[in-house]
Design an enzyme around this catalytic site. Structure first.
Site, PDB file in Angstrom:
ATOM      1  N   LYS A 261       0.847  -1.209   0.000  1.00 30.01           N
ATOM      2  CA  LYS A 261       0.000   0.000   0.000  1.00 30.01           C
ATOM      3  C   LYS A 261       0.879   1.254   0.000  1.00 30.01           C
ATOM      4  CE  LYS A 261      -3.131   2.644   3.058  1.00 30.01           C
ATOM      5  NZ  LYS A 261      -3.973   2.652   4.281  1.00 30.01           N
ATOM      6  N   ASP A 266      -2.866  10.302   3.412  1.00 30.64           N
ATOM      7  CA  ASP A 266      -4.238   9.848   3.677  1.00 30.64           C
ATOM      8  C   ASP A 266      -4.958  10.859   4.573  1.00 30.64           C
ATOM      9  OD1 ASP A 266      -6.574   8.478   4.075  1.00 30.64           O
ATOM     10  OD2 ASP A 266      -5.698   6.902   5.352  1.00 30.64           O
ATOM     11  N   LYS A 273     -10.296  12.627   8.366  1.00 26.01           N
ATOM     12  CA  LYS A 273      -9.684  12.301   9.655  1.00 26.01           C
ATOM     13  C   LYS A 273      -9.646  13.539  10.548  1.00 26.01           C
ATOM     14  CE  LYS A 273      -6.425   8.729   8.102  1.00 26.01           C
ATOM     15  NZ  LYS A 273      -6.968   7.650   8.948  1.00 26.01           N
ATOM     16  N   ASP A 284       1.646   6.625   5.181  1.00 24.56           N
ATOM     17  CA  ASP A 284       0.679   5.626   4.728  1.00 24.56           C
ATOM     18  C   ASP A 284       1.134   4.920   3.440  1.00 24.56           C
ATOM     19  OD1 ASP A 284      -1.628   4.313   5.456  1.00 24.56           O
ATOM     20  OD2 ASP A 284      -2.973   5.693   4.390  1.00 24.56           O
ATOM     21  N   GLU A 345      -9.466   3.339   2.561  1.00 23.17           N
ATOM     22  CA  GLU A 345      -9.042   3.398   1.156  1.00 23.17           C
ATOM     23  C   GLU A 345      -7.957   2.389   0.823  1.00 23.17           C
ATOM     24  OE1 GLU A 345      -7.718   5.122   3.466  1.00 23.17           O
ATOM     25  OE2 GLU A 345      -5.585   4.900   3.024  1.00 23.17           O
ATOM     26  N   ARG A 347      -7.610  -0.773   1.530  1.00 21.66           N
ATOM     27  CA  ARG A 347      -8.126  -2.060   1.030  1.00 21.66           C
ATOM     28  C   ARG A 347      -8.660  -1.924  -0.392  1.00 21.66           C
ATOM     29  NH1 ARG A 347     -12.195  -2.213   6.044  1.00 21.66           N
ATOM     30  NH2 ARG A 347     -10.455  -1.015   6.882  1.00 21.66           N
TER      31      ARG A 347
END
Ligand code: BES
Ligand code: ZN
Ligand code: ZN
Length: 491
Positions: A261, A266, A273, A284, A345, A347
């Protein structure tokens, strides 16, 4: 920095600093202290009597101008109880010793390799411990950089093998390359820039590197990845790095797929968030960076197995063109997903990357992702969470992690968890209920792995040192690289 092996005794090596390991005995005394007395003119015992030298894990005592050795200073690093010694503890002790003298003009170091079950673990521990501890996340400081001047590390080890040394050097350099990438902020390392950096690193060591652009991904039907990328000013990419084994492996030999990933930042998207600590979401992309690092070491160590790294990279932003909660996207596999939370996001991009890796012929998959806050609730920042759909493959990855000195803990999967992802409008939802969030995230990925052997590493708790450690600064850890390198070599 140059590492070399010698059978010269520690006291006879010319160096700015000599490093030795000491232990904490049952009776509070330091086993073998007479040897250190002989190198320090008796100072070791004096310091022990005063409580300055304890042998406690990661404690450090310094002797200037040791009477019985050629080095200018001697660092005696505590490694705790002799019953608890392990490669990982030696590594972190060596690192603690080095961080004590790193910025005091030290150019050359001599180390007496610790010796346990065999000579190689000690050699690896010294190389990796010092190499990792030399990392500083201060490349963007224009002044006051904590510069290291380390030029050479001479390791005194009877019977240490050059193979072990080379392997440790390749691994630690790769791990630090991964940490450098993770340390870059979202503005300086958007997806395309990550691809450029990854490809130049890969091509420098002779690996093929390909970057799929948005148009290409659209034509392949990667609707889940593209949905996440919609509101970013930066275009998404899929980075593909290929290593091919020299002696053509047989038809049925495994092909390792490393999926990482790489969300370069993010924000959470529309499911935004909280602002506190949001800056940490620059890391991330640590899963993707780990795969880049692993490929670099693999290129130099040349295992007899094909390896393909697949690194989906996007930025997750809110905005007028952003994906909404409730949107339905179609993945490359054909499965549809209801996006109930745009912050889940990772996944989504991994679903398409896993499908692509399978399409490329990978038979054994490992993905690494800073996937869930829930894994941090479950395991804290000590263990990486490990999930998988094939017990033999899970066992093999756990074994590799142990050999590599990385802590990874097996977590469950099962139809009860998969059922929690039911959606009334699509094949599955991208989140489950509140509890067990790390497991439902893994269960989501499992749907895309299908019947290909797959292991998922949730590194959300282990990719970043939140607190300064004796052997490492606050910042990226490079987690995953040693395990993946070990795995490729063992496969
Ligand atoms: N990147 C985060 C997970 C994360 C949390 C990484 C802390 C590193 C440290 C991920 O994309 C995320 O936001 N996950 C959500 C999932 C939730 C919406 C189901 C989370 O964990 O809160
Ligand atoms: Zn998120
Ligand atoms: Zn994320």
């Amino acid at each position: 920095m140059q590492f070399r092996l010698t059978d010269t005794a520690l006291q006879d090596i010319e160096a700015d600093v000599a490093i030795g390991f000491v232990y904490e005995g049952d009776d509070g005394r330091i086993p073998g202290i007479r040897y250190w007395d002989s190198l320090t003119g008796g100072l070791a015992s004096e310091m022990a009597d005063r409580g300055e030298l304890t042998g406690k894990y990661q404690s450090v005592a310094i002797v200037h101008r040791p009477a019985g050795a050629r080095a200018a200073r001697m660092v005696l690093v505590g490694c705790g109880s002799p019953d608890k010694v392990s490669y990982a503890r030696w590594r972190d002790c060596a690192g603690s010793a080095w961080r004590h003298v790193r910025t005091t003009g030290t150019k050359s170091v001599a180390v007496l390799a610790p010796y346990g079950s065999g000579p190689d673990a000690g050699v690896r521990a010294v190389v990796e411990g010092i190499g990792l501890a030399d990392f500083e996340p201060d490349v963007h400081k224009s002044a006051n950089r904590k510069d290291s001047r380390l030029e050479s590390v001479t390791i005194s080890a009877e019977d240490g093998s050059p193979g072990a040394l080379d392997r440790a050097v390749a691994t630690v350099e790769a791990q630090n390359r991964a940490r450098e990438l993770v340390n870059e902020p979202g503005n300086l390392l958007p997806p395309r820039e990550l691809a450029t950096r990854a490809c130049s690193l890969a091509e420098n060591v002779g690996l093929a590197c390909e970057v799929l652009d948005e148009q290409r991904m659209r034509s392949m039907g990667m609707g889940a990845l593209l949905g996440v990328a919609r509101a970013s000013a930066f275009e998404p990419v899929m980075i593909v790095i290929r290593y091919r084994a020299e002696d053509a492996p047989s038809e049925d030999s495994p092909h390792l797929g490393l999926v990482g990933k790489a969300v370069t930042f993010d924000t959470g998207g529309i499911s935004i968030k909280p602002s506190a600590d949001m800056h940490l979401m620059k890391h991330d992309m640590a899963g993707g960076a780990a795969m880049v690092g692993a490929m670099l070491a693999i290129a130099s160590l040349r295992p007899r197995v094909d390896v393909t790294a697949v690194i989906p990279s996007v930025e997750n932003m809110p905005g007028g063109s952003a994906q909404r909660p409730g949107d339905i996207v179609t993945t490359m596999s054909g499965k549809t997903v209801e996006v109930l939370n745009t912050d889940a996001e990772g996944r989504l991009i991994l679903a398409d990357a896993i499908a692509y890796a399978k399409d490329q012929g990978c038979t054994h998959l490992v993905d690494a992702a800073t996937l869930t806050g829930a894994i941090v609730v479950a395991l804290g920042t000590t263990y990486t969470g490990l999930f998988g759909n094939d017990q033999a493959w899970v066992d093999q990855v756990v074994k590799a992690s142990r050999a590599a000195g990385e802590k990874m803990w097996p977590m469950p999967l099962g139809e009860e968890y998969t059922a929690l992802l039911d959606s009334p409008v699509a094949d599955l939802a991208n989140i489950g209920p509140r509890w067990g969030g790390a497991v439902t995230a893994a269960a989501f990925l499992e749907e895309f792995a299908g019947d290909t052997a797959w292991v998922h590493l949730d590194i959300a708790g282990t990719a970043w040192y939140e607190k300064k450690a004796p052997h490492a600064p606050v910042g990226p850890t490079g987690v995953g690289v040693p395990t993946l390198v070990e795995l490729a070599l063992e496969l």
